[in-house]
Design an enzyme around this catalytic site. Structure first.
Site, PDB file in Angstrom:
ATOM      1  N   TYR A 179      -0.916  12.954   6.527  1.00 37.98           N
ATOM      2  CA  TYR A 179      -0.495  11.892   7.459  1.00 37.98           C
ATOM      3  C   TYR A 179       1.021  11.954   7.626  1.00 37.98           C
ATOM      4  CZ  TYR A 179      -4.945   9.170   7.260  1.00 37.98           C
ATOM      5  OH  TYR A 179      -6.235   8.732   7.357  1.00 37.98           O
ATOM      6  N   GLU A 217     -14.301  -0.801   6.412  1.00 35.32           N
ATOM      7  CA  GLU A 217     -14.242   0.511   5.763  1.00 35.32           C
ATOM      8  C   GLU A 217     -15.550   0.713   4.998  1.00 35.32           C
ATOM      9  OE1 GLU A 217     -10.409   1.805   4.123  1.00 35.32           O
ATOM     10  OE2 GLU A 217     -11.482   2.483   2.326  1.00 35.32           O
ATOM     11  N   TYR A 249       0.842  -1.206   0.000  1.00 33.05           N
ATOM     12  CA  TYR A 249       0.000   0.000   0.000  1.00 33.05           C
ATOM     13  C   TYR A 249       0.876   1.255   0.000  1.00 33.05           C
ATOM     14  CZ  TYR A 249      -3.152   3.678   1.578  1.00 33.05           C
ATOM     15  OH  TYR A 249      -3.847   4.864   1.688  1.00 33.05           O
TER      16      TYR A 249
HETATM   17  C1  3EB Z   1      -7.755   6.251   5.750  1.00 32.46           C
HETATM   18  O1  3EB Z   1      -8.607   7.038   6.115  1.00 32.46           O
HETATM   19  C2  3EB Z   1      -8.233   4.849   5.468  1.00 32.46           C
HETATM   20  O2  3EB Z   1      -5.414   5.412  -0.201  1.00 32.46           O
HETATM   21  O3  3EB Z   1      -6.994   6.107  -1.531  1.00 32.46           O
HETATM   22  C3  3EB Z   1      -9.422   5.487   2.766  1.00 32.46           C
HETATM   23  C4  3EB Z   1      -9.769   6.072   1.557  1.00 32.46           C
HETATM   24  C5  3EB Z   1      -8.148   4.974   2.942  1.00 32.46           C
HETATM   25  C6  3EB Z   1      -8.844   6.137   0.509  1.00 32.46           C
HETATM   26  C7  3EB Z   1      -6.594   5.713  -0.429  1.00 32.46           C
HETATM   27  C8  3EB Z   1      -7.226   5.036   1.886  1.00 32.46           C
HETATM   28  C9  3EB Z   1      -7.560   5.614   0.689  1.00 32.46           C
HETATM   29  O4  3EB Z   1      -6.572   6.564   5.621  1.00 32.46           O
HETATM   30  C10 3EB Z   1      -7.743   4.313   4.212  1.00 32.46           C
END
Ligand code: 3EB
Length: 341
Positions: A213, A332, A153
């Site tokens: 992040y 999710e 990922y």
């Molecule tokens: C998060 O909130 C959970 O990498 O496109 C949610 C929606 C998440 C999109 C992406 C990842 C993605 O980080 C994971």
């Protein structure tokens, strides 16, 4: 002479195990399930197949009218066009575009993802649809490490972020998205884009924007907005990104029940933020919801809790058993909310 044409956005419709031909002339059909994977274009429609278990789920993409647009001259609906160029399958009609790619599995995803992402976005722009308002990303073995010890990922996120950088897309202009696992294979990406209408992004006050992040979640942060709003004269549509049990930037909740409760609360807080900016969304209803659950044993509990929290038309809240992009996350939820004015 002044005339008006329909302003439309794309929305999905779900069917289990039903032949694709029964859907009414969709721009695209995404098939979840089976062994093969890929993107083909036939009869003006993009056919995308993602590997997964049976029974197969079909997701077809249809234009939905959200308003009228005044136009000079005889501008009216632009007819259906479709094709496949440099690995990108695409179809468009009037002001809506669907485009997709499938990349075979690679020892390291970054370069292939960057190349294909750049092609996908460049094609959308060249066809006349610069306004990308929602994307989906599906990766085989999303939580496993690549050959260099980096989680796949995170490897994917690097390629995606580099593509957006290379094409000059600002962080605040990134569309809503989903990033989720597939049982096998490489990377599937698809998007929906608009010819003239720019989506308005909404962040969630209970979460750090994903594009901020910190590096402990990967060398490059995930590139997506929490939600994108498409506002028409007669209807407004809210596209919610994949939402999981995350507060700030930290995963919270150990049990399924805890994670479900926090996920639901997080969606409420995102909705509230969107309603502040677009009060008409207070009257919004979920048009569709897509659920992702890591463990098959959790399927019925997730379905029951989400059905209670977010009513949605029958059959339009399908569930996929899939790995989620952080190994500790169990569930999710994404969705599309529609408000008629
Ligand atoms: C998060 O909130 C959970 O990498 O496109 C949610 C929606 C998440 C999109 C992406 C990842 C993605 O980080 C994971």
């Amino acid at each position: 002479m002044t005339s008006s044409f329909k302003r439309r956005v794309l929305v999905p419709h779900y069917a289990r195990g039903t032949p694709v031909e029964t859907a009414h002339n969709p721009l695209a059909c995404v098939r979840y399930g089976g062994d093969e994977a890929g993107v083909e274009v036939a009869q003006g429609c993009v056919f995308m197949t993602l590997p997964g278990p049976s029974p197969v789920l079909y997701e077809t993409w249809h234009p939905m009218q959200i308003g009228e647009q005044q136009a000079e001259g005889t501008a009216s609906i632009i007819p259906r066009m479709a094709g496949k160029e440099s690995g990108i399958g695409w179809s468009c009609e009037g002001d809506v575009l669907f485009a997709a790619f499938w990349v075979q599995d690679q020892p390291e995803l970054c370069d292939a993802v960057q190349t294909h992402y750049e092609r996908l976005i460049t094609l959308s722009r060249q066809k006349g649809f610069p306004h990308i308002y929602r994307m989906w990303n599906y990766l085989g073995a999303i939580n496993q490490d690549n050959e260099y010890g980096e989680e796949r990922y995170r490897d994917f996120c690097r390629g995606r972020a580099q593509a957006f950088d290379a094409l000059g897309v600002e962080l605040t202009a990134l569309p809503a998205a989903t990033g989720i696992g597939l049982p096998a294979g490489g990377v599937a990406v698809y998007l929906i884009a608009h010819r003239v209408m720019q989506g308005v992004n909404v962040e969630n006050p209970s979460q750090l924007p994903a594009y901020h992040y910190p590096p402990r979640y990967g060398r490059r942060s995930p590139s997506f907005a929490r939600a994108t709003v498409m506002e028409g004269e007669s209807q407004t549509v809210l596209y919610l990104s994949g939402t999981a049990s995350i507060r700030g930037h930290e995963s919270v909740g150990h049990t399924l029940d805890e994670q479900l409760a926090i996920t639901i609360e997080t969606i409420h807080s995102l909705r509230a933020a969107a309603e502040k900016r677009f009060p008409c969304l207070q009257a919004g209803r979920f048009e569709s919801i897509k659920l992702y659950v890591r463990h098959p044993k959790d399927v019925s509990a997730v379905q029951a809790a989400i059905e209670r929290a977010f009513p949605c038309p029958a059959g339009q809240a399908p569930l996929l058993v899939a790995d989620i992009c952080r190994a500790e996350l169990l569930v999710e939820v994404e969705g599309i909310l529609l408000a008629r004015h």
